[in-house]
Design an enzyme around this catalytic site. Structure first.
Site, mmCIF file in Angstrom:
data_model
loop_
_atom_site.group_PDB
_atom_site.id
_atom_site.type_symbol
_atom_site.label_atom_id
_atom_site.label_comp_id
_atom_site.label_asym_id
_atom_site.label_seq_id
_atom_site.Cartn_x
_atom_site.Cartn_y
_atom_site.Cartn_z
ATOM 1 N N GLY A 112 35.758 36.810 35.693
ATOM 2 C CA GLY A 112 36.312 35.479 35.473
ATOM 3 C C GLY A 112 35.240 34.403 35.431
ATOM 4 O O GLY A 112 35.533 33.241 35.146
ATOM 5 N N SER A 141 34.833 41.738 32.826
ATOM 6 C CA SER A 141 36.281 41.722 33.071
ATOM 7 C C SER A 141 36.908 43.094 32.819
ATOM 8 O O SER A 141 36.264 44.004 32.310
ATOM 9 C CB SER A 141 36.938 40.693 32.154
ATOM 10 N N CYS A 142 38.191 43.197 33.122
ATOM 11 C CA CYS A 142 38.890 44.474 32.949
ATOM 12 C C CYS A 142 38.864 44.950 31.494
ATOM 13 O O CYS A 142 38.533 46.109 31.211
ATOM 14 C CB CYS A 142 40.325 44.367 33.458
ATOM 15 N N ASN A 143 39.203 44.057 30.562
ATOM 16 C CA ASN A 143 39.205 44.465 29.151
ATOM 17 C C ASN A 143 37.801 44.810 28.673
ATOM 18 O O ASN A 143 37.591 45.797 27.957
ATOM 19 C CB ASN A 143 39.794 43.341 28.288
ATOM 20 N N ARG A 170 48.450 42.289 29.239
ATOM 21 C CA ARG A 170 49.554 42.051 30.176
ATOM 22 C C ARG A 170 49.610 40.548 30.498
ATOM 23 O O ARG A 170 48.578 39.876 30.568
ATOM 24 C CB ARG A 170 49.396 42.882 31.447
ATOM 25 N N GLY A 196 34.938 40.245 22.473
ATOM 26 C CA GLY A 196 33.827 40.842 21.708
ATOM 27 C C GLY A 196 32.475 40.319 22.188
ATOM 28 O O GLY A 196 31.581 41.105 22.555
ATOM 29 N N HIS A 221 46.865 46.711 30.171
ATOM 30 C CA HIS A 221 46.516 46.284 28.817
ATOM 31 C C HIS A 221 46.476 47.547 27.935
ATOM 32 O O HIS A 221 46.167 48.643 28.422
ATOM 33 C CB HIS A 221 45.118 45.682 28.736
ATOM 34 N N GLN A 303 44.537 46.749 34.669
ATOM 35 C CA GLN A 303 43.713 45.547 34.878
ATOM 36 C C GLN A 303 43.309 45.332 36.327
ATOM 37 O O GLN A 303 42.230 44.819 36.616
ATOM 38 C CB GLN A 303 44.453 44.311 34.341
HETATM 39 P P1 NAD Z 1 43.423 36.688 43.067
HETATM 40 O O1 NAD Z 1 43.979 35.327 42.885
HETATM 41 O O2 NAD Z 1 44.361 37.850 43.132
HETATM 42 O O3 NAD Z 1 42.516 36.742 44.372
HETATM 43 C C1 NAD Z 1 41.566 35.748 44.660
HETATM 44 C C2 NAD Z 1 41.523 35.540 46.164
HETATM 45 O O4 NAD Z 1 40.495 34.601 46.487
HETATM 46 C C3 NAD Z 1 42.830 34.944 46.725
HETATM 47 O O5 NAD Z 1 43.166 35.680 47.887
HETATM 48 C C4 NAD Z 1 42.470 33.504 47.050
HETATM 49 O O6 NAD Z 1 43.204 32.999 48.139
HETATM 50 C C5 NAD Z 1 40.999 33.644 47.416
HETATM 51 N N1 NAD Z 1 40.218 32.399 47.308
HETATM 52 C C6 NAD Z 1 40.553 31.217 46.729
HETATM 53 N N2 NAD Z 1 39.544 30.337 46.856
HETATM 54 C C7 NAD Z 1 38.546 30.965 47.530
HETATM 55 C C8 NAD Z 1 37.250 30.584 47.974
HETATM 56 N N3 NAD Z 1 36.764 29.356 47.751
HETATM 57 N N4 NAD Z 1 36.506 31.491 48.641
HETATM 58 C C9 NAD Z 1 36.964 32.731 48.871
HETATM 59 N N5 NAD Z 1 38.188 33.153 48.473
HETATM 60 C C10 NAD Z 1 38.967 32.279 47.814
HETATM 61 O O7 NAD Z 1 42.376 36.886 41.874
HETATM 62 P P2 NAD Z 1 41.877 38.255 41.271
HETATM 63 O O8 NAD Z 1 42.843 38.689 40.231
HETATM 64 O O9 NAD Z 1 41.522 39.198 42.360
HETATM 65 O O10 NAD Z 1 40.588 37.765 40.488
HETATM 66 C C11 NAD Z 1 39.331 37.655 41.125
HETATM 67 C C12 NAD Z 1 38.250 37.741 40.076
HETATM 68 O O11 NAD Z 1 38.325 39.040 39.457
HETATM 69 C C13 NAD Z 1 38.362 36.727 38.943
HETATM 70 O O12 NAD Z 1 37.057 36.411 38.480
HETATM 71 C C14 NAD Z 1 39.092 37.503 37.864
HETATM 72 O O13 NAD Z 1 38.880 37.025 36.560
HETATM 73 C C15 NAD Z 1 38.485 38.886 38.058
HETATM 74 N N6 NAD Z 1 39.304 39.989 37.540
HETATM 75 C C16 NAD Z 1 40.660 40.005 37.729
HETATM 76 C C17 NAD Z 1 41.396 41.061 37.194
HETATM 77 C C18 NAD Z 1 42.894 41.130 37.325
HETATM 78 O O14 NAD Z 1 43.547 41.699 36.483
HETATM 79 N N7 NAD Z 1 43.494 40.573 38.358
HETATM 80 C C19 NAD Z 1 40.754 42.093 36.511
HETATM 81 C C20 NAD Z 1 39.371 42.072 36.404
HETATM 82 C C21 NAD Z 1 38.648 41.008 36.910
#
Ligand code: NAD
Length: 343
Positions: A112, A141-143, A170, A196, A221, A303
């Protein structure tokens, strides 16, 4: 060699999975996780015996009021760790980077964040060596992880001339109740989509164009791929065997009656590794066709979990805990109970 001490900052969808994965590795120790506020996830961290720290500048008294024992603040956690995995929401990792720099601690960021958050973007099959010895890495990222893994296999065997991917994405993760669409198909009007260029942070010379639509599902996805290879494989079977013999791929045969993502996730529940996850790229044998140098195939990407083993390998690359990518991947996958590729 002493185990690498790992902190997890952000204990949500990705963070809680990476925490479990790290806790299972023979060469790593989970020293603690952070939460911003008490929640069922904070309760689970406590139930698992993971030391719980307060994220950011949040108030510890709310945790104490909920009966959750707090071991300290983020700075206390960072003081005990060799590396932090930042799994905070999109763009928060960039803000956290300054905190990590002040503590002089290595950091793994998630997809992200923009690629400039870290010294390099990382995918274990794609560019393990680029992560070696780095102080910061970004797991794509996942994709992007799913595409990079498939690219690693196709490039190694036949080379890739060019590649087009349509991503059917998704709409939300299962626990998210405020995201949509609930009833609609939403095209990503940015052409090509950002995926890409993101894949090129792993393979800078790959000619790839991606387009995307978002659909109302929380399960996975699905990527619809057309790659023109540089050299023609003998037949489709040869391509399937290359995927089958690569780690991090899970193939379903026609007799398994896996029609789509519902059966993939049902298989995951049957298999029952942590969170009932599917950390591999999922391919349908029937859904791969070869026409000369043109290969067409579908792949499904869970994902919530596909990046989890990549975070573990990123740490191993940074601390040079394994001689090469395949060794790291094998250690990770054995510890996670993933299907190992036939030799
Ligand atoms: P999420 O919202 O499920 O979890 C994030 C957590 O961080 C939450 O528990 C939130 O309370 C906490 N948080 C908020 N502010 C914070 C801070 N300042 N310090 C520490 N923790 C804090 O999010 P996620 O889906 O786990 O995504 C996390 C990262 O992983 C992002 O960069 C996202 O793009 C990436 N990602 C997500 C997915 C997915 O499908 N969910 C897949 C691959 C990558």
């Amino acid at each position: 060699m002493a185990k690498v001490r790992v902190a997890i900052n952000g204990f949500g969808t990705i963070g809680k999975r990476v925490a479990d994965a790290v806790a299972r590795q023979p060469d790593m120790t989970l020293v603690g996780v952070t939460k911003t506020q008490p929640s069922f996830e904070a309760r689970r961290a406590a139930e698992k015996g993971y030391p719980l720290y307060v994220a950011g500048d949040k108030d510890p008294t709310a945790f104490e009021a909920a009966g959750l024992k707090v071991a300290g603040r983020l700075s206390d956690l960072l003081a005990q760790a060799d590396v932090v995995v930042d799994a905070a929401p999109d763009k928060v990792g960039k803000e956290n980077r300054a905190i990590y720099a002040r503590h002089g601690i290595r950091a793994v960021f998630q997809g992200g964040e923009k690629s400039d958050v870290a010294e390099a973007s990382f995918n274990a099959l794609g560019n393990f060596e680029a992560g070696r010895g780095k102080r910061s890495l970004r797991v794509v990222s996942c994709n992007t992880t799913g595409i990079a893994r498939a690219a690693a296999v196709l490039r190694a065997h036949w080379g890739v001339d060019h590649w087009e991917v349509t991503l059917v994405r998704r709409a939300a993760d299962p626990a998210e109740s405020k995201r949509g669409p609930l009833n609609g198909i939403v095209p990503t009007l940015q052409l090509p989509s950002h995926h890409g260029p993101d894949v090129r942070t792993i393979f800078p010379d790959l000619v790839i164009a991606t387009t995307a639509v978002v659909v109302p599902t929380t399960l996975m996805h699905v990527h619809v791929n057309h790659a023109r290879l540089k050299r023609a494989p003998a037949d489709a079977h040869e391509v399937l065997e290359a995927f089958r013999h690569s780690p991090r791929f899970l193939l379903f045969a026609p007799w398994e009656h896996v029609e789509g993502t519902p059966q993939v996730m049902e298989y995951a529940r049957d298999r029952g590794i942590g969170f009932n996850d599917v950390m591999e790229n999922v391919l349908w044998e029937e859904g791969l066709r070869l026409d000369g140098r043109d290969v067409y195939f579908f792949q499904a990407i869970h994902q919530e979990s596909v990046v989890v083993p990549e975070n573990v390998d990123a740490i191993r690359a940074m601390f040079e805990l394994a001689p090469d990518g395949p060794t790291s991947i094998a250690i990770t996958d054995r510890a996670l109970g993933l299907t190992t590729a036939p030799s």
